[in-house]
Scaffold this motif. Structure first.
Motif, PDB file in Angstrom:
ATOM      1  N   ASN A 278      -3.488   5.698  -1.445  1.00  0.00           N
ATOM      2  CA  ASN A 278      -3.928   7.785  -0.545  1.00  0.00           C
ATOM      3  C   ASN A 278      -2.535   8.871  -0.034  1.00  0.00           C
TER       4      ASN A 278
ATOM      5  N   GLU B   3      -8.859   2.779  17.486  1.00  0.00           N
ATOM      6  CA  GLU B   3     -10.368   2.187  17.119  1.00  0.00           C
ATOM      7  C   GLU B   3     -11.547   2.949  16.205  1.00  0.00           C
ATOM      8  N   ALA B   4     -11.179   4.712  16.690  1.00  0.00           N
ATOM      9  CA  ALA B   4     -11.993   5.382  15.640  1.00  0.00           C
ATOM     10  C   ALA B   4     -11.291   5.448  14.463  1.00  0.00           C
ATOM     11  N   LEU B   5      -9.765   4.841  14.360  1.00  0.00           N
ATOM     12  CA  LEU B   5      -9.837   5.234  12.235  1.00  0.00           C
ATOM     13  C   LEU B   5      -9.933   3.983  12.111  1.00  0.00           C
ATOM     14  N   GLU B   6     -10.478   2.926  12.675  1.00  0.00           N
ATOM     15  CA  GLU B   6     -10.657   1.681  12.022  1.00  0.00           C
ATOM     16  C   GLU B   6     -12.015   1.557  11.646  1.00  0.00           C
ATOM     17  N   ALA B   7     -13.065   2.917  12.756  1.00  0.00           N
ATOM     18  CA  ALA B   7     -14.087   2.628  11.617  1.00  0.00           C
ATOM     19  C   ALA B   7     -14.392   3.324  11.321  1.00  0.00           C
ATOM     20  N   LEU B   8     -13.087   4.651  11.015  1.00  0.00           N
ATOM     21  CA  LEU B   8     -13.812   4.478   9.737  1.00  0.00           C
ATOM     22  C   LEU B   8     -12.997   4.715   8.568  1.00  0.00           C
ATOM     23  N   GLY B   9     -12.915   3.358   8.321  1.00  0.00           N
ATOM     24  CA  GLY B   9     -12.238   2.698   7.374  1.00  0.00           C
ATOM     25  C   GLY B   9     -10.968   1.913   7.208  1.00  0.00           C
ATOM     26  N   ILE B  10      -9.965   3.438   8.020  1.00  0.00           N
ATOM     27  CA  ILE B  10      -8.506   3.111   7.915  1.00  0.00           C
ATOM     28  C   ILE B  10      -7.483   2.440   8.638  1.00  0.00           C
ATOM     29  N   ASP B  11      -6.341   1.932   7.922  1.00  0.00           N
ATOM     30  CA  ASP B  11      -5.951   0.904   8.554  1.00  0.00           C
ATOM     31  C   ASP B  11      -5.084   1.964   9.098  1.00  0.00           C
TER      32      ASP B  11
ATOM     33  N   ARG C  15       1.163  -1.145   0.191  1.00  0.00           N
ATOM     34  CA  ARG C  15       0.232   0.286  -0.164  1.00  0.00           C
ATOM     35  C   ARG C  15       0.763   1.585  -0.358  1.00  0.00           C
TER      36      ARG C  15
ATOM     37  N   HIS D 293      -0.905   1.788   8.126  1.00  0.00           N
ATOM     38  CA  HIS D 293      -0.967   2.475   7.062  1.00  0.00           C
ATOM     39  C   HIS D 293      -0.953   3.904   7.525  1.00  0.00           C
ATOM     40  N   TYR D 294      -1.915   4.267   8.407  1.00  0.00           N
ATOM     41  CA  TYR D 294      -2.019   5.766   8.702  1.00  0.00           C
ATOM     42  C   TYR D 294      -0.952   6.074   9.820  1.00  0.00           C
TER      43      TYR D 294
END
Lengths: 259, 276
Positions: free
Chosen positions: B52, B146-154, B48, B157-158
């Motif tokens: 992005n 968890e908030a990042l994961e909930a937004l579909g952001i790995d 990846r 990666h981020y």
């Protein structure tokens, strides 16, 4: 919007995220169909937050199966990309200050998922998210850091972040707790708009699930209710069913009738 | 008499074993998890890296600024100090003992190959690494991951990838900067103390002591220090669920493990030099 249930939980054991040996809610059987508005009621510590996180695939369940839009999001050999694809179809607004990212300002918080998934710049996001920001009345706060916001506005920013990617399903953890009357009124209008469909929210009706410690503010016709009480899960049914179950101890406590 | 000694030895061994076995198991477990975390990060980097890019690239630039550009003054100060303390005095001493011909070899072997990469790595660890563990650990404890994961952001990666890449580039660049400043200040100090060599002769002598192998090995070593620091920091900040009370302990553990890991990598490179 597909015809598959937005959330489907079968015999799910909701467990503590740090200590999977501790069961918070037993045998959750729950189907949320597209376009429905569910209220999950329960006292503090009843496991509502973890239930929402389990439904969103963020916390592994102790047993049973959880499907989001017909797809398993926990266990198995799921690819990160596939899970991300499913998660983009839901928005989750966390309790309290909404778990905003403190290093980003209000606009960057809201624009982050939009920019990330579209590989776009903040300038593109400003244009695309303009109507949403206006609807949320956040225009004058865009440069602020989350730490400087009060709880009510921080939660509205968290809502904006959850709505930025245009989800089909919105999970809200205690959206009305700790707010003053003006903000509660705004949230109630928002919930009605989101449930019916509003141009600033993508135009289509959203499937909504709101966890709450109080039933009264959310007790409106057309909604469905479930109860997490003493580690047990109960589907209460419609608003009329809730009102007719006032004799029940759990319902009475959440309606505040004990006082 | 012999049986008493044997009994004593066995009980001693058991006592020592009982004391150190859990620590050893803990260390092995940490090592295994860290290796798994490294593999996941490498996998994410491989699959990846270009994705992005409008969000990830500015984050890498931010990390380079935070762990590299902002450390230029402190590394500059250290470079000047090391130049006087080590290089300047080495030149002086070698002249006094009539071994000026070995000055370049000594500077390359001790400073360029060992001290400079370690110093740059440790400065990054002390100035940015500790703050980063606290930042990530707090984010983990407050549920922002968890908030990042909930937004579909790995989160790998981020949050992890920009830091590991940023730290790697920063340590490489800071090492080169430190080397140049140290050699420059060392030469000036020695010149003020009566060194007759011109800058060209001095730098030529140091360059002459370098072999072609030094360039790729130094790049790998300094890059390795940066990557190790980035990975250990992100592992302790993110990989395990933390409470706010555990963040301080995770920070001290990270510093200790980074130092040990960097020294082990350094030892591996010394072996490589000896073999080469």
């Amino acid at each position: 919007m597909s015809d598959l249930p937005s959330i489907e939980m079968q015999d799910v054991r909701v467990v503590h995220p740090r200590n999977p040996g501790v069961t918070l809610i037993e045998e959750v059987g729950w189907v949320v169909e597209p376009g429905e508005f569910w209220v999950v009621a329960g006292l503090q510590g009843s496991g509502k937050t973890v239930l929402l996180e389990t439904a969103a695939g963020l916390t592994p369940q102790g047993g049973g199966s959880v499907r989001l839009f017909g797809e398993e999001v926990q266990g198995g050999q799921r690819d990160v990309e596939e899970v991300s694809e499913v998660r983009r179809r839901l928005g989750l607004v966390f309790d309290g200050n909404g778990r905003l990212f403190p290093s980003l300002n209000v606009f960057e918080n809201i624009a982050l998922p939009w920019c990330y998934h579209r590989n776009a710049s903040l300038a593109d996001a400003a244009e695309a998210l303009g109507p949403l920001l206006e609807y949320l009345q956040l225009d004058r706060l865009l440069d602020q850091r989350p730490g400087r916001l009060g709880r009510a506005w921080a939660r509205r920013v968290a809502l904006g972040r959850a709505l930025a990617t245009g989800p089909e399903l919105l999970l809200l953890d205690n959206p009305l707790s700790g707010l003053d009357m003006a903000h509660i009124r705004w949230w109630r209008t928002f919930l009605s708009d989101a449930s019916r469909g509003h141009a600033a929210l993508g135009g289509r009706p959203l499937t909504l699930v709101a966890a709450s410690e109080e039933l009264r503010p959310l007790l409106l016709p057309g909604r469905r209710f479930a109860l997490a009480h003493n580690g047990r899960w109960r589907l209460l049914g419609s608003t009329e069913d809730v009102l007719s179950a006032r004799g029940d101890e759990g319902v009475r406590e959440l309606l505040g009738d004990n006082d | 008499m012999e049986s008493i000694t044997t009994t004593f030895s066995r009980s001693e061994v058991r006592r020592v074993g009982a004391r150190f076995a859990p620590a050893l198991i803990d260390a092995l477990e940490t090592l295994t998890r860290l290796a798994a975390f490294t593999l996941i990060t490498l996998g994410t980097a491989w699959t990846r890296f270009g994705q992005n890019s409008r969000v990830i690239r500015p984050r890498i630039v931010d990390e380079i600024h935070r762990s590299g550009v902002r450390l230029l003054p402190i590394v500059g100060f250290l470079g000047a100090a090391l130049g006087v303390v080590f290089v300047g005095q080495t030149i002086d001493l070698m002249k006094q003992v009539g071994a000026s011909g070995f000055t370049g070899t000594l500077i390359v072997t001790v400073f360029i190959r060992e001290l400079a990469p370690l110093t740059a790595g440790l400065v990054v660890l002390a100035r940015v690494g500790t703050a980063t563990v606290i930042e990530l650990g707090t984010a983990r404890a407050l549920g922002e991951v968890e908030a990042l994961e909930a937004l579909g952001i790995d989160p790998i990666h981020y949050l992890v990838l920009p830091r590991v890449v940023g730290f790697t580039i920063s340590v490489i660049c800071l090492t080169v900067y430190l080397m140049l400043l140290t050699l420059g200040c060392g030469y000036l100090f020695a010149f003020a103390r009566g060194l007759k060599a011109t800058p060209g002769e001095f730098f030529g002598e140091v360059a002459g002591a370098l072999s072609w192998l030094d360039f790729p090995l130094l790049a790998m070593k300094t890059g390795g220090f940066g990557a190790i620091i980035g990975l250990v920091i992100c592992y302790h900040g993110l990989a395990r669920p933390l409470t706010l009370e555990e963040v301080g302990e995770a920070t001290t553990r990270t510093v200790a493990q980074c130092v040990v890991a960097c020294l082990l990598l350094d030892a591996a490179f010394i072996l490589l030099y000896l073999i080469a």
